[in-house]
Motif scaffolding. Structure first.
Motif, PDB file in Angstrom:
ATOM      1  N   PHE A  66      -3.491   0.699  -3.201  1.00 28.17           N
ATOM      2  CA  PHE A  66      -3.290  -0.675  -2.722  1.00 28.17           C
ATOM      3  C   PHE A  66      -2.931  -1.581  -3.889  1.00 28.17           C
ATOM      4  O   PHE A  66      -3.473  -1.433  -4.995  1.00 28.17           O
TER       5      PHE A  66
ATOM      6  N   ASN B  60      -3.509  -5.332  -4.632  1.00 29.56           N
ATOM      7  CA  ASN B  60      -4.238  -6.504  -4.180  1.00 29.56           C
ATOM      8  C   ASN B  60      -3.750  -7.718  -4.968  1.00 29.56           C
ATOM      9  O   ASN B  60      -4.036  -7.842  -6.157  1.00 29.56           O
TER      10      ASN B  60
ATOM     11  N   VAL C 276       4.803  -1.104  -5.765  1.00 36.78           N
ATOM     12  CA  VAL C 276       4.427  -0.020  -4.841  1.00 36.78           C
ATOM     13  C   VAL C 276       5.482   1.079  -4.851  1.00 36.78           C
ATOM     14  O   VAL C 276       5.157   2.277  -4.797  1.00 36.78           O
TER      15      VAL C 276
ATOM     16  N   LEU D   6      -5.322  -3.750   5.480  1.00 36.78           N
ATOM     17  CA  LEU D   6      -4.320  -2.867   6.083  1.00 36.78           C
ATOM     18  C   LEU D   6      -4.569  -2.687   7.577  1.00 36.78           C
ATOM     19  O   LEU D   6      -3.626  -2.681   8.379  1.00 36.78           O
TER      20      LEU D   6
ATOM     21  N   PHE E 279      -5.204   6.690  -0.856  1.00 40.43           N
ATOM     22  CA  PHE E 279      -4.569   5.381  -0.714  1.00 40.43           C
ATOM     23  C   PHE E 279      -4.379   4.719  -2.079  1.00 40.43           C
ATOM     24  O   PHE E 279      -5.246   4.822  -2.956  1.00 40.43           O
TER      25      PHE E 279
ATOM     26  N   TYR F 136       0.840  -1.209   0.000  1.00 47.31           N
ATOM     27  CA  TYR F 136       0.000   0.000   0.000  1.00 47.31           C
ATOM     28  C   TYR F 136       0.864   1.243   0.000  1.00 47.31           C
ATOM     29  O   TYR F 136       2.052   1.220   0.356  1.00 47.31           O
TER      30      TYR F 136
ATOM     31  N   SER G 276      -8.862  -4.308   0.489  1.00 47.20           N
ATOM     32  CA  SER G 276      -7.482  -3.971   0.861  1.00 47.20           C
ATOM     33  C   SER G 276      -7.383  -3.004   2.039  1.00 47.20           C
ATOM     34  O   SER G 276      -6.498  -3.128   2.886  1.00 47.20           O
ATOM     35  N   PHE G 277      -8.285  -2.018   2.096  1.00 51.62           N
ATOM     36  CA  PHE G 277      -8.242  -1.061   3.199  1.00 51.62           C
ATOM     37  C   PHE G 277      -8.401  -1.763   4.544  1.00 51.62           C
ATOM     38  O   PHE G 277      -7.738  -1.414   5.522  1.00 51.62           O
TER      39      PHE G 277
END
Length: 325
Positions: free
Chosen positions: A310, A312, A286, A223, A308, A137, A219-220
């Protein structure tokens, strides 16, 4: 006063200048950047920014080199390393005032929130990121960021006479292609951001959020599980502790699901075995995004991600989420 852009620099950065312009390259040359945490992710960002031609890049790290780092970090030699130890969590607010952009990687949530607060107080752009196995992330708090974007409008639009003109094909009544004059215009925009703490503290019990959860990538919430794991264990999930860490991750996933009143299957169970160690391809993905965003921020060209990004691994996809507004 800035030095004149030399012919040698113009040759060295010729491709970049053609890509985003001389003014943007000059801004890069004057940028002072701090990268905290030199794992595989930090190394990727540092490499990309040095190649872009920033004025100065300070690398700060307090962790001794491990075998895992050698497997994910191409800057880490296999024979001998000497490094200056420095813990970003031990730095006070004054330490950050000499930088334009601060990036913190591989740090605990509390550290990220603290440094983010320092940066907001000082008006400094803050980014953070991490890689957990195949999952990764990036987060951005640019406080208030002004940038320009190129937009195209038809010849009927009210644009200045000195703006560049382009032509694009269109079809006439008989289906034959003809060219329509169009113009490009640089439009200035100001974008506001929220700090990490506010974003993570979003109230998902609100009706608007409940509707969003259904269509939101998991994904959030993954995290959140990883932040809780770090707070409890003081580290990332590791393959050498795979059995115990896997149980802990699943238990924390259940807690996060209850805490945010998520559907039971919102966090896929298949994600947990993919969160161990640091995988270099994920660090490259990332790290590339973080470096790209930093270059966009410095150059003031094009809209940055808000807030954000991410990666995945279950979907092999990058997702941008705006949370906390």
């Amino acid at each position: 006063m800035d030095k004149k852009f030399t012919e040698e620099e113009a040759t060295l950065y010729d491709r970049q200048i053609r890509l985003w312009g001389l003014d943007a390259q000059k801004r890069l040359r004057n940028a002072r950047i701090l990268v905290c945490g030199m794992s595989g992710l930090g190394a990727e960002v540092a490499k990309n920014l040095v190649l872009a031609g920033v004025k100065s890049l300070t690398m700060l790290d307090q962790v001794n080199l491990t075998l895992e780092h050698c497997q994910s970090n191409f800057l880490a030699p296999r024979d001998q390393v000497s490094a200056e130890v420095g813990d970003v969590d031990a730095k006070d607010r004054e330490y950050f005032k000499d930088f334009d952009i601060v990036l913190v990687t591989s740090a605990m949530k509390d550290t990220l929130i603290k440094v983010n607060g320092f940066c907001r107080d000082l008006g400094i752009k803050f980014l953070s990121g991490d890689v957990f196995g195949f999952f990764g992330y990036a987060f951005m708090d640019l406080v208030e960021h002004e940038f320009v974007e190129e937009v195209m409008k038809s010849s009927n639009s009210d644009l200045d006479a000195d703006e560049p003109v382009k032509k694009r094909p269109k079809k006439d009544a008989e289906g034959e292609q003809e060219e329509e004059e169009s113009k490009t215009k640089m439009v200035k925009t100001i974008m506001s951001f929220v700090p990490l703490e506010k974003s993570l503290a979003s109230d998902w019990s609100q009706e608007a959020y409940k509707k969003r959860i259904k269509r939101m990538d998991p994904s959030f919430f993954v995290l959140h599980v990883l932040y809780e794991f770090q707070s409890r264990e003081g580290r990332h999930p590791l393959l050498e502790h795979e059995e115990g860490d896997l149980k802990t991750l699943k238990s924390l996933g259940e807690s996060i699901t209850q805490k945010f009143n998520l559907p039971e299957t919102k966090i896929p169970e298949a994600i947990y075995p993919m969160l161990f160690s640091e995988i270099s391809p994920s660090a490259a993905i990332v790290g590339g995004i973080l470096a790209q965003e930093i270059i966009k921020i410095i150059s003031n060209r094009d809209a940055p991600h808000n807030n954000f990004f991410f990666f995945n691994p279950l979907e092999t996809a990058g997702i941008v989420e705006k949370v906390g507004y």
